[in-house]
Design an enzyme around this catalytic site. Structure first.
Site, PDB file in Angstrom:
ATOM      1  N   ASP A 144     -37.599  -7.753 -58.230  1.00  0.00           N
ATOM      2  CA  ASP A 144     -38.504  -8.168 -57.164  1.00  0.00           C
ATOM      3  C   ASP A 144     -39.951  -7.940 -57.567  1.00  0.00           C
ATOM      4  OD1 ASP A 144     -40.078  -7.379 -54.461  1.00  0.00           O
ATOM      5  OD2 ASP A 144     -38.516  -8.852 -54.032  1.00  0.00           O
ATOM      6  N   ARG A 145     -40.757  -8.985 -57.427  1.00  0.00           N
ATOM      7  CA  ARG A 145     -42.148  -8.919 -57.852  1.00  0.00           C
ATOM      8  C   ARG A 145     -42.986  -8.006 -56.962  1.00  0.00           C
ATOM      9  NH1 ARG A 145     -38.223 -11.820 -58.151  1.00  0.00           N
ATOM     10  NH2 ARG A 145     -38.898 -13.106 -56.410  1.00  0.00           N
ATOM     11  N   THR A 146     -42.838  -8.157 -55.656  1.00  0.00           N
ATOM     12  CA  THR A 146     -43.625  -7.327 -54.752  1.00  0.00           C
ATOM     13  C   THR A 146     -43.290  -5.853 -54.914  1.00  0.00           C
ATOM     14  OG1 THR A 146     -44.003  -9.048 -53.096  1.00  0.00           O
ATOM     15  CG2 THR A 146     -44.019  -6.778 -52.312  1.00  0.00           C
ATOM     16  N   THR A 196     -47.148 -12.368 -49.487  1.00  0.00           N
ATOM     17  CA  THR A 196     -46.478 -11.072 -49.546  1.00  0.00           C
ATOM     18  C   THR A 196     -47.489  -9.949 -49.746  1.00  0.00           C
ATOM     19  OG1 THR A 196     -46.203 -11.128 -51.951  1.00  0.00           O
ATOM     20  CG2 THR A 196     -44.449 -12.131 -50.612  1.00  0.00           C
ATOM     21  N   CYS A 255     -46.884 -18.019 -50.020  1.00  0.00           N
ATOM     22  CA  CYS A 255     -45.567 -17.535 -50.446  1.00  0.00           C
ATOM     23  C   CYS A 255     -44.635 -18.724 -50.301  1.00  0.00           C
ATOM     24  CB  CYS A 255     -45.096 -16.366 -49.589  1.00  0.00           C
ATOM     25  SG  CYS A 255     -43.383 -15.862 -49.934  1.00  0.00           S
ATOM     26  N   CYS A 278     -43.423 -19.425 -57.248  1.00  0.00           N
ATOM     27  CA  CYS A 278     -43.498 -18.100 -56.629  1.00  0.00           C
ATOM     28  C   CYS A 278     -44.929 -17.621 -56.777  1.00  0.00           C
ATOM     29  CB  CYS A 278     -42.538 -17.117 -57.306  1.00  0.00           C
ATOM     30  SG  CYS A 278     -42.723 -15.398 -56.737  1.00  0.00           S
ATOM     31  N   ASN A 279     -45.643 -17.483 -55.667  1.00  0.00           N
ATOM     32  CA  ASN A 279     -47.030 -17.036 -55.730  1.00  0.00           C
ATOM     33  C   ASN A 279     -47.148 -15.613 -56.246  1.00  0.00           C
ATOM     34  OD1 ASN A 279     -49.002 -19.123 -54.335  1.00  0.00           O
ATOM     35  ND2 ASN A 279     -47.088 -19.183 -53.173  1.00  0.00           N
ATOM     36  N   THR A 280     -46.267 -14.722 -55.775  1.00  0.00           N
ATOM     37  CA  THR A 280     -46.359 -13.322 -56.182  1.00  0.00           C
ATOM     38  C   THR A 280     -46.188 -13.169 -57.683  1.00  0.00           C
ATOM     39  OG1 THR A 280     -45.407 -12.720 -54.031  1.00  0.00           O
ATOM     40  CG2 THR A 280     -45.517 -10.995 -55.686  1.00  0.00           C
ATOM     41  N   LYS A 302     -35.668 -15.270 -46.638  1.00  0.00           N
ATOM     42  CA  LYS A 302     -34.871 -14.903 -47.813  1.00  0.00           C
ATOM     43  C   LYS A 302     -33.403 -14.651 -47.461  1.00  0.00           C
ATOM     44  CE  LYS A 302     -38.328 -13.099 -51.068  1.00  0.00           C
ATOM     45  NZ  LYS A 302     -37.974 -13.953 -52.202  1.00  0.00           N
TER      46      LYS A 302
END
Length: 247
Positions: free
Chosen positions: A59-61, A137, A206, A95-97, A177
């Protein structure tokens, strides 16, 4: 969209690589959007593309905000290299994050990588936006991905209040999600907060929030980063998209 001849050889077609799975529904939505907005009369008129959908990417965040030590970059780099080896001549990341890792990834790959946040901010500015609200996010906000792009473009920006941002994260992680419809009371509270701060547009920053626009038919206050990425990916592959509303 016939391929031209050069020195007796067919001109090599561009190939779009989609580095996806971040999450899977957003990657699928981008692919469907590309199909829907291609002026095709036959299969061969569509863009050649290859998709990597490694949903197991960390998970990026969680990594950006320090909740996890699993760095997603190595997986993203590996998949980017695989897409290039499979023939991709330009990459898109829905995916922006994940654009927190953009500079490292672009430096590691031998083909152009589209930058969705920068392209989206440029589109907002071209449409007359003076102050852009950022719906994204916690990871994207902490990385200041959109804030930096706004500064570079010379436009103002604002983010939701902490309470409203918690609602945005609930919509993204606890609803979209998980395959659920968005709680529009939570979503609208964040949008209203941005309007109250003087924003004349808000970015769906997002790709899960792009699905809110699809399902809830959001109005012109919102600019969809997935739509911007779709347009630019198609243009990069030599196809002029049709059927989009004006930004």
């Amino acid at each position: 969209m016939e391929q031209t001849m050069q020195s007796g050889q067919p001109k090599k077609r561009p190939v779009l690589g989609i580095l996806g799975g971040l999450g899977p529904a957003a990657s699928c939505y981008l692919y469907q959007m590309i199909i829907d907005h291609t002026p095709a009369q036959r299969d061969q008129d569509h863009i050649d593309l290859v998709i990597s959908s490694r949903a197991s990417t960390p998970d990026r965040t969680a990594f950006i905000v320090g909740q996890s030590t699993e760095d997603p970059f190595d997986v993203m780099e590996q998949d980017g290299i695989s897409l290039v080896r499979y023939g991709a001549t330009v990459l898109a990341i829905p995916c922006n994050t994940a654009h927190y890792f953009y500079d490292r990834l672009a430096a590691a790959l031998p083909v152009p990588v589209l930058n969705m946040p920068r392209l989206t901010v440029a589109q907002a500015k071209a449409g007359g936006c003076r102050k852009l609200g950022i719906l994204a996010t916690d990871g994207t906000l902490l990385a200041e991905t959109y804030q930096l792009s706004c500064r570079e473009a010379g436009i103002g920006w604002a983010v939701p209040s902490p309470e409203a941002q918690r609602g945005v994260m609930t919509v993204i992680y606890e609803q979209i999600k998980k395959g659920r419809r968005a709680d529009m009371a939570l979503f609208n509270a964040a949008a209203d907060d941005l309007r109250a701060q003087g924003c004349d547009r808000a970015v769906l920053g997002c790709t899960e929030l792009s699905l809110v626009k699809r399902d809830e038919h959001l109005g012109p206050f919102f600019i969809d980063s997935t739509e911007v990425l779709c347009r630019q990916a198609m243009l990069a592959c030599g196809v002029t998209p049709v059927g989009f509303d004006e930004f």
